[in-house]
Design a protein around this motif. Structure first.
Motif, PDB file in Angstrom:
ATOM      1  N   PHE A 183      -5.105   8.629  -4.361  1.00  0.00           N
ATOM      2  CA  PHE A 183      -5.506   7.694  -5.399  1.00  0.00           C
ATOM      3  C   PHE A 183      -4.982   8.192  -6.743  1.00  0.00           C
ATOM      4  O   PHE A 183      -4.946   9.394  -7.003  1.00  0.00           O
ATOM      5  CB  PHE A 183      -7.031   7.538  -5.459  1.00  0.00           C
ATOM      6  CG  PHE A 183      -7.564   6.674  -4.363  1.00  0.00           C
ATOM      7  CD1 PHE A 183      -7.267   5.320  -4.320  1.00  0.00           C
ATOM      8  CD2 PHE A 183      -8.353   7.207  -3.363  1.00  0.00           C
ATOM      9  CE1 PHE A 183      -7.747   4.512  -3.308  1.00  0.00           C
ATOM     10  CE2 PHE A 183      -8.837   6.410  -2.348  1.00  0.00           C
ATOM     11  CZ  PHE A 183      -8.543   5.062  -2.320  1.00  0.00           C
ATOM     12  N   TYR A 184      -4.576   7.231  -7.568  1.00  0.00           N
ATOM     13  CA  TYR A 184      -4.018   7.609  -8.860  1.00  0.00           C
ATOM     14  C   TYR A 184      -5.045   8.388  -9.669  1.00  0.00           C
ATOM     15  O   TYR A 184      -6.204   8.010  -9.782  1.00  0.00           O
ATOM     16  CB  TYR A 184      -3.539   6.391  -9.664  1.00  0.00           C
ATOM     17  CG  TYR A 184      -2.892   6.866 -10.936  1.00  0.00           C
ATOM     18  CD1 TYR A 184      -1.589   7.351 -10.912  1.00  0.00           C
ATOM     19  CD2 TYR A 184      -3.599   6.937 -12.128  1.00  0.00           C
ATOM     20  CE1 TYR A 184      -1.002   7.873 -12.048  1.00  0.00           C
ATOM     21  CE2 TYR A 184      -3.019   7.450 -13.271  1.00  0.00           C
ATOM     22  CZ  TYR A 184      -1.727   7.918 -13.227  1.00  0.00           C
ATOM     23  OH  TYR A 184      -1.149   8.463 -14.335  1.00  0.00           O
ATOM     24  N   ASN A 185      -4.573   9.483 -10.278  1.00  0.00           N
ATOM     25  CA  ASN A 185      -5.420  10.342 -11.089  1.00  0.00           C
ATOM     26  C   ASN A 185      -4.495  11.030 -12.094  1.00  0.00           C
ATOM     27  O   ASN A 185      -3.559  11.729 -11.701  1.00  0.00           O
ATOM     28  CB  ASN A 185      -6.098  11.370 -10.173  1.00  0.00           C
ATOM     29  CG  ASN A 185      -6.947  12.370 -10.919  1.00  0.00           C
ATOM     30  OD1 ASN A 185      -6.846  12.534 -12.140  1.00  0.00           O
ATOM     31  ND2 ASN A 185      -7.786  13.068 -10.172  1.00  0.00           N
ATOM     32  N   ALA A 245      -6.846  -1.854  -1.748  1.00  0.00           N
ATOM     33  CA  ALA A 245      -6.760  -0.678  -2.616  1.00  0.00           C
ATOM     34  C   ALA A 245      -5.403   0.002  -2.499  1.00  0.00           C
ATOM     35  O   ALA A 245      -4.888   0.524  -3.488  1.00  0.00           O
ATOM     36  CB  ALA A 245      -7.880   0.305  -2.280  1.00  0.00           C
ATOM     37  N   VAL A 246      -4.803  -0.016  -1.322  1.00  0.00           N
ATOM     38  CA  VAL A 246      -3.527   0.659  -1.129  1.00  0.00           C
ATOM     39  C   VAL A 246      -2.429   0.044  -2.010  1.00  0.00           C
ATOM     40  O   VAL A 246      -1.595   0.761  -2.548  1.00  0.00           O
ATOM     41  CB  VAL A 246      -3.136   0.699   0.368  1.00  0.00           C
ATOM     42  CG1 VAL A 246      -2.781  -0.680   0.903  1.00  0.00           C
ATOM     43  CG2 VAL A 246      -2.010   1.669   0.615  1.00  0.00           C
ATOM     44  N   ASN A 306      -3.260   0.880  -5.733  1.00  0.00           N
ATOM     45  CA  ASN A 306      -2.906   2.276  -5.961  1.00  0.00           C
ATOM     46  C   ASN A 306      -1.394   2.437  -6.134  1.00  0.00           C
ATOM     47  O   ASN A 306      -0.935   3.166  -7.012  1.00  0.00           O
ATOM     48  CB  ASN A 306      -3.419   3.144  -4.807  1.00  0.00           C
ATOM     49  CG  ASN A 306      -3.302   4.610  -5.091  1.00  0.00           C
ATOM     50  OD1 ASN A 306      -3.663   5.084  -6.156  1.00  0.00           O
ATOM     51  ND2 ASN A 306      -2.779   5.346  -4.118  1.00  0.00           N
ATOM     52  N   ASP A 324      -0.469   1.269  -9.502  1.00  0.00           N
ATOM     53  CA  ASP A 324      -0.867   2.260 -10.507  1.00  0.00           C
ATOM     54  C   ASP A 324       0.146   3.396 -10.587  1.00  0.00           C
ATOM     55  O   ASP A 324       0.537   3.808 -11.684  1.00  0.00           O
ATOM     56  CB  ASP A 324      -2.258   2.817 -10.194  1.00  0.00           C
ATOM     57  CG  ASP A 324      -3.367   1.801 -10.418  1.00  0.00           C
ATOM     58  OD1 ASP A 324      -3.123   0.766 -11.083  1.00  0.00           O
ATOM     59  OD2 ASP A 324      -4.486   2.029  -9.916  1.00  0.00           O
ATOM     60  N   TRP A 325       0.582   3.921  -9.451  1.00  0.00           N
ATOM     61  CA  TRP A 325       1.538   5.036  -9.462  1.00  0.00           C
ATOM     62  C   TRP A 325       2.888   4.617 -10.031  1.00  0.00           C
ATOM     63  O   TRP A 325       3.490   5.364 -10.808  1.00  0.00           O
ATOM     64  CB  TRP A 325       1.711   5.622  -8.059  1.00  0.00           C
ATOM     65  CG  TRP A 325       0.668   6.637  -7.721  1.00  0.00           C
ATOM     66  CD1 TRP A 325      -0.399   6.477  -6.863  1.00  0.00           C
ATOM     67  CD2 TRP A 325       0.552   7.969  -8.222  1.00  0.00           C
ATOM     68  NE1 TRP A 325      -1.149   7.624  -6.818  1.00  0.00           N
ATOM     69  CE2 TRP A 325      -0.589   8.560  -7.636  1.00  0.00           C
ATOM     70  CE3 TRP A 325       1.311   8.719  -9.121  1.00  0.00           C
ATOM     71  CZ2 TRP A 325      -0.984   9.862  -7.918  1.00  0.00           C
ATOM     72  CZ3 TRP A 325       0.919  10.033  -9.392  1.00  0.00           C
ATOM     73  CH2 TRP A 325      -0.220  10.578  -8.795  1.00  0.00           C
TER      74      TRP A 325
END
Length: 189
Positions: free
Chosen positions: A47-49, A88-89, A92, A95-96
């Motif tokens: 998950f993006y962080n 969500a995949v 995500n 997001d990346w």
């Protein structure tokens, strides 16, 4: 004319998902001079962080996605609808590839969204959320290339989308429009 490379991101991780089959059908409709690759590995991306999105330390799976998106001339997102929104995949992945913001791999990249679900709604909520997230991320969303399939549990349960003449025609039109945008022959939103 050089080869046009499109990358398909499928929001269902299930190997036999109908959404994956739609992406496979899209690859079969690619005109001469166009290659459509299905991206493998979305399940491996954390998950993006921001704490792990550090130059030189980006997780290998996330960097591989960024590199694949950067190398593609356009993206084809194929999304089911999970609980009224996109999986969500896929979120995500967006997001990346949107980072670093303003210069991420998806910046100005032509993108078409295909949505499909078992409901008659045809995953239009997931589609809308994907378009919104892509737009905020800086992608060039190709609105004329959008496509929706409803009641896929009935329509494609016994027939692969590549064997459904109407579906194949619709998918080919979507791919064709995305290719024109990727080649700079179509103005995108």
């Amino acid at each position: 004319m050089s080869q046009t490379r499109l990358l398909a991101l499928v929001g269902s991780l299930r190997a036999a998902s109908i959404n994956r089959r739609l992406a496979e059908a899209a690859a079969k409709t690619a005109p001469e001079g166009v290659e459509i690759s299905l991206y493998e590995g979305l399940a491996d991306i954390p998950f993006y962080n921001e704490d792990i999105d550090v130059e030189g330390k980006v997780p290998a799976a996330a960097q591989a996605l960024r590199d694949a998106v950067a190398a593609a001339d356009g993206l084809l997102l194929v999304t089911p609808e999970y609980n009224g929104t996109l999986p969500a995949v896929l979120k995500n992945a967006i997001d990346w590839v949107s980072r670093p913001y303003g210069v991420g791999a998806v910046k100005d990249k032509p993108v078409a969204v295909v949505s499909a679900s078992i409901s008659a709604n045809a995953a239009k909520w997931a589609h809308g959320d994907a378009v919104k997230a892509l737009g905020v991320a800086g992608a060039s969303v190709v609105e004329d290339a959008h496509l929706h399939f409803g009641t896929i549990g009935q329509r494609f349960v016994e027939v692969h989308p590549a064997e459904d003449a109407e579906a194949l025609t619709q998918i080919a039109a979507t791919v064709g429009t995305l290719v024109e945008a990727a080649r700079g022959n179509l103005v995108t939103a």
